[in-house]
Design an enzyme around this catalytic site. Sequence first.
Site, PDB file in Angstrom:
ATOM      1  CB  SER A 182      -1.110  -0.697   1.108  1.00 12.30           C
ATOM      2  OG  SER A 182      -1.504   0.968   1.265  1.00 12.30           O
ATOM      3  N   GLY A 183       0.727   2.557  -1.159  1.00 15.98           N
ATOM      4  CA  GLY A 183       1.546   3.139  -1.007  1.00 15.98           C
ATOM      5  C   GLY A 183       2.586   3.577  -2.005  1.00 15.98           C
ATOM      6  CB  THR A 230      -3.866   3.581  -7.591  1.00 20.77           C
ATOM      7  OG1 THR A 230      -4.109   2.446  -6.773  1.00 20.77           O
ATOM      8  CG2 THR A 230      -4.902   4.474  -8.956  1.00 20.77           C
ATOM      9  CG  ASN A 261      -1.569   6.198  -0.382  1.00 15.98           C
ATOM     10  OD1 ASN A 261      -1.810   6.693  -0.503  1.00 15.98           O
ATOM     11  ND2 ASN A 261      -1.738   5.244  -1.816  1.00 15.98           N
ATOM     12  CB  SER A 297      -5.137   3.418   1.030  1.00 20.14           C
ATOM     13  OG  SER A 297      -4.595   1.688   1.040  1.00 20.14           O
ATOM     14  CB  SER A 298      -6.796   0.950  -3.986  1.00 15.13           C
ATOM     15  OG  SER A 298      -5.790   2.252  -4.869  1.00 15.13           O
ATOM     16  N   GLY A 321      -1.566  -4.523  -2.299  1.00 12.93           N
ATOM     17  CA  GLY A 321      -0.135  -5.368  -2.415  1.00 12.93           C
ATOM     18  C   GLY A 321      -0.132  -6.019  -0.999  1.00 12.93           C
ATOM     19  CD  GLU A 362      -3.534  -4.666   2.876  1.00 14.97           C
ATOM     20  OE1 GLU A 362      -4.051  -5.292   3.596  1.00 14.97           O
ATOM     21  OE2 GLU A 362      -3.204  -3.880   2.623  1.00 14.97           O
TER      22      GLU A 362
HETATM   23  N1  ATP Z   1       5.072   8.307 -10.054  1.00 11.16           N
HETATM   24  C1  ATP Z   1       4.627   9.004  -8.987  1.00 11.16           C
HETATM   25  N2  ATP Z   1       5.321  10.284  -9.474  1.00 11.16           N
HETATM   26  C2  ATP Z   1       4.641  11.322  -7.922  1.00 11.16           C
HETATM   27  N3  ATP Z   1       4.488  10.481  -7.269  1.00 11.16           N
HETATM   28  C3  ATP Z   1       3.644   9.199  -7.218  1.00 11.16           C
HETATM   29  C4  ATP Z   1       4.002   8.407  -8.023  1.00 11.16           C
HETATM   30  N4  ATP Z   1       4.005   6.985  -7.697  1.00 11.16           N
HETATM   31  C5  ATP Z   1       3.123   7.584  -6.069  1.00 11.16           C
HETATM   32  N5  ATP Z   1       2.613   8.629  -5.481  1.00 11.16           N
HETATM   33  C6  ATP Z   1       2.819   8.985  -4.462  1.00 11.16           C
HETATM   34  O1  ATP Z   1       2.205   8.251  -3.731  1.00 11.16           O
HETATM   35  C7  ATP Z   1       1.344   8.193  -3.715  1.00 11.16           C
HETATM   36  C8  ATP Z   1       0.863   6.668  -3.264  1.00 11.16           C
HETATM   37  O2  ATP Z   1       0.008   5.768  -4.721  1.00 11.16           O
HETATM   38  P1  ATP Z   1      -0.812   5.288  -4.742  1.00 11.16           P
HETATM   39  O3  ATP Z   1      -2.013   5.573  -4.364  1.00 11.16           O
HETATM   40  O4  ATP Z   1      -0.368   4.399  -6.405  1.00 11.16           O
HETATM   41  O5  ATP Z   1      -0.359   4.113  -3.984  1.00 11.16           O
HETATM   42  P2  ATP Z   1      -1.069   2.275  -4.109  1.00 11.16           P
HETATM   43  O6  ATP Z   1       0.408   0.770  -4.315  1.00 11.16           O
HETATM   44  O7  ATP Z   1      -2.246   2.293  -5.078  1.00 11.16           O
HETATM   45  O8  ATP Z   1      -1.705   2.012  -2.707  1.00 11.16           O
HETATM   46  P3  ATP Z   1      -2.928   1.377  -2.159  1.00 11.16           P
HETATM   47  O9  ATP Z   1      -2.639  -0.394  -2.237  1.00 11.16           O
HETATM   48  O10 ATP Z   1      -2.788   1.418  -0.596  1.00 11.16           O
HETATM   49  O11 ATP Z   1      -3.602   1.741  -3.088  1.00 11.16           O
HETATM   50  C9  ATP Z   1       0.012   9.067  -4.492  1.00 11.16           C
HETATM   51  O12 ATP Z   1      -1.093   9.430  -4.099  1.00 11.16           O
HETATM   52  C10 ATP Z   1       1.078   9.386  -4.754  1.00 11.16           C
HETATM   53  O13 ATP Z   1       1.150  10.992  -3.963  1.00 11.16           O
HETATM   54 MG    MG Z   2      -3.516   1.844  -5.347  1.00 11.65          MG
END
Ligand code: ATP
Ligand code: MG
Length: 1079
Positions: free
Chosen positions: A107-108, A112, A157, A160-161, A387, A389
């Site tokens: 997560s984070g 996404t 996050n 977070s999705s 991911g 956890e």
């Molecule tokens: N390529 C990137 N450039 C800039 N910031 C990023 C990038 N990727 C992620 N982030 C930052 O990290 C935060 C978390 O990313 P994201 O929501 O994609 O995580 P995730 O892996 O989908 O987490 P979860 O499993 O909780 O959904 C985003 O809100 C953004 O602020």
């Molecule tokens: Mg996500």
Amino acid sequence: MEVKTSLLDNMIGVGDMVLLEPLSEDSFLENLKNRFEHNEIYTYIGSVVISMNPYRSLPIFTPEKVEEYRNRNFYELSPHIYALADEAYRSLRDQDKDQCILITGESGAGKTEASKLVMSYVAAVCGKGQEVNKVKEQLLQSNPVLEAFGNAKTVRNDNSSRFGKYMDIEFDFKGDPLGGVISNYLLEKSRVVKQPRGERNFHVFYQLLSGASDESLKKLKLHRDFSKYNYLSLDSAAVNGLDDAANFRTVRNAMQIVGFMEDEVQSVMELVAAVLKLGNIEFKPDSRSNGSDESRIKDKNDLKEMCELLGIEQSVLERAFSYRTVEAKLEKVSTTLNVAQAYYARDALAKNLYSRLFSWLVTRINESIKAQGKTRHKVMGVLDIYGFEIFEDNSFEQFIINYCNEKLQQIFIELTLREEQEEYIREGIEWTNIEYFNNAVICDLIENNQNGILAMLDEECLRPGTVTDETFLDKLNTICAEHLHFESRLSKNSKFLTDHSLPHSCFRIQHYAGKVLYRAEGFVDKNNDLLYRDLSQAMYKANHKLIKQLFPEGNPAKVNLKRPLTAGFQFKASVGTLMRNLQTKNPNYIRCIKPNDKKASHIFTDSLVRHQLRYLGLMENVRVRRAGYAFRQPYEPCLERYKMLCKRTWPHWLGPAREGVEVLMSDLPVPAEEFSFGRSKIFIRNPRTLFFLEERRRQCLQDLATLIQKIYRGWKCRGHFLLLKKSQIVVSAWYRRYAQQKKYQKIKSATTVVQSYTRGWQARKLLRELKYQKRCVEAVTTISAFWHGTQIRREYRKFFRANAGKKIYDFTIQRIMQKYFLGLKSTLPSMSPIDKNWPARPYLFLGGVHSELRRIFHLWRCKKYRSQFTEEKKAVYEEKLEASELFKDKKALYPSSVSQPFKGDYLEINKNPKYQKLSIAMEDKVLLADVVNKINRANGKGTARLFLLTKNSVVLADQKTGQVKASVPLPDLTSVSVSTQSDGFFALKLKEGSASAVKGDFLLSSEHLIEIITKIHRMGTTAADREQLDIDISDEFLVQFKHDKVCVKFIQGVPKNGNSVSCKRKNNRLLEVSVPSTA
Ligand SMILES: Nc1ncnc2c1ncn2[C@@H]1O[C@H](COP(=O)(O)OP(=O)(O)OP(=O)(O)O)[C@@H](O)[C@H]1O
Ligand SMILES: [Mg+2]
């Protein structure tokens, strides 16, 4: 020319972990860190992309970057998510291979974001057009909608999705998007009713309350204040950098783009509001008379509003919160719900309502974005799933999530290995078995249909009798105790092992990514996912289209007495479908890594990353990839890149690329076992061999750069030299031309000179000759003439002798005359009439002619002289002429008057104011005005008088007063008498008997005597009616004085007292005037 680049250019650390040397966890970590610190967030493991979350926006996702990576080979540029997206898109479009992009990480970690980057890249590079753009827009805009309803702020996050998402994007044969299908997995619905500390409920609740207008809130019976709702956590309602109100507008807009109707959006919002209202319904205990516990709704206001919103009859819902009806085959038993059960029922309803709403949203979006037409589509799947956890307290959700990740890992290993193996087979390289950890055994532990954990949980849930989490754990202990990856207190104890970190109510599974301790509590309940039938029926009864649709099982006509499918079972089934789906596609991996726990940029926490790279199995990934050959590359780019290392392949290899590479490699000091030649690729066993090649290439490039520089400089200098040479030729040509012109002109002028001299000389020579000839001719003529003359004379002498003298004489005279006239012409005197000069007479015999010529000449020049005169001058001269005629040689005074001009008016009476009166009195023009002396008759003394002469009269006037003393008309004048001497006396004699003669004649004296007399005389000659005036010139004349006649006598005497002329009365009859002698 297209510049061929490579991933190997300007690498920070190594861009591909496969090339890491030596390969260890530390070096792996160090390489990631090194690259992360240099803003290189992407690193490859072969074709897998590792993505580090930068937690800040980097300038690497610009449209320029999209263009840079577009249509470039995967290894051509530095690692980037766009390279992977491009590769996937191109093999989908060009090779007709369905693709899936598997994005994993905790997560984070940025899954996404990565999925959005992939989608936006594909949207940017695929075809364009109105329809295509609409599809693209709908696909992209489905994200904000799903994120609003499915994402929430967690401690890990802010966005977070809370659901798993798999989206199939469908393309036509041209690579244009046609539509898509979204599948969602296991929404974390428990979040609706309860959120851990520091976390929030799903975004949509906050967005609605912050962003909706007052009017819509009123319609939804909501208050803007978060604190009014039990389901909203308050401690973290506001999230930094998250503008809920703005996001609400974005979501509304996105819903519109995706194709939601206005009433649908309203219904969705009503449901969201209903969930919030539901949370506010509270119960209080109420004891019944039969002793059973009952619950009662504390404040029915919220219930009422909710029922109004959803169109449910309040009593129906109220009853559903108080009773539970259990239907057996024939029986229906109703039991009351106590407070805890009522709360359970409320929360279950809220969770179900929300999760069903979410699923409905996904279905509705799918309806909008689904591809039209039935043609075969190419598909690109993007999987953004939660991911792995490991929390402190892991429950059913973590178990499910980790199971999913376990499955993904399995498919990853399988596909990677399969791909590797397939590549070896394709390339004809011998396959060496690779040792790796296969997690199939863990998957089996969970999903095995007979004795898998999920199967046992289902069994427990379905089992009649008392079912608790403990009974489930007991079951696990009995069935899975021997499993290598399962641990529990009991199973350990049975092995005589004590592990205090393992509580009694927990079990531990050793996942591929690490050990996770699960608390068994809640497993059964969550797996059952029970919603009391009364509630679903109440919902079905609602007068609300959407609600009715969400609770179909509430339809009394379709009562299904079967237990609903358990959550675990459903999830397993959908994971199974997903896996099968993925297996048919070409996988592309993005492994997301979170650099720190603080959501901060620039921080790289070694332990955290190490942990992730372990559980993501990245080291294994590298090992698998390197097991046989660490590096492979198609022959063409390989030859292109290293051809400068061998003389035979540099600069051009004309044969097939493979042979070129073989020649190249055989030329290099690299052991033969270090590389293998596949069908289309060369395989290099160790990274160090590749680095050796790279190092050699680098040196070679330096040498080549020097060579290029040298050649360039040479070329430049030569160019310069040629330019100089060319200009020198131009300059010299011009100069030569100029010099030649000069020389030519010199020669030409010299030639002209020589020519002219020659011509002159020739001409002179000719002239001389001609002259000579002429002279000769003349001489001959003369001689012959003389000769002839002589001859003739001799012959005729006898006949001509008598005339000869006359002829000679005539000739001579003629010659003389000629000479005389010509001489006279050149010696003529001046044109002045008074010039007396005349050339001397040359010959005596010309005397007469000479004097005649003189006279003629004089007359002629006089005429010339006269012809220049004006009329006045002429008159003056006529007067002068007349004077000369009158007085010349007659009066001694005359010569002195010749040089004096006749002025006439000496007094200027017209101008003189003194005589103004006089001038007026004069009738005619005054011809002469002078002062004269009037001789007194008595004593001979003179008195000054003004003498005026006009055309008709003579006037005497007083000099001082201008008064007219006497006026004599000219006809009255008979004569004028003057002496012969040089005096100025004159007597005006008057006609006897005339009026003027009364006083007698006038005796006057004037300095201008000659002029006066001449003028008076002229008056007489010009007037036709008058007689001519007599001029009497004698030294004695008579003057009539009144009665007497007096004789005026002029004598020559000596002047006395300075007086030149004196006049004396000698006697009555004589007046003597003594005039000094002129001698
Ligand atoms: N390529 C990137 N450039 C800039 N910031 C990023 C990038 N990727 C992620 N982030 C930052 O990290 C935060 C978390 O990313 P994201 O929501 O994609 O995580 P995730 O892996 O989908 O987490 P979860 O499993 O909780 O959904 C985003 O809100 C953004 O602020
Ligand atoms: Mg996500």
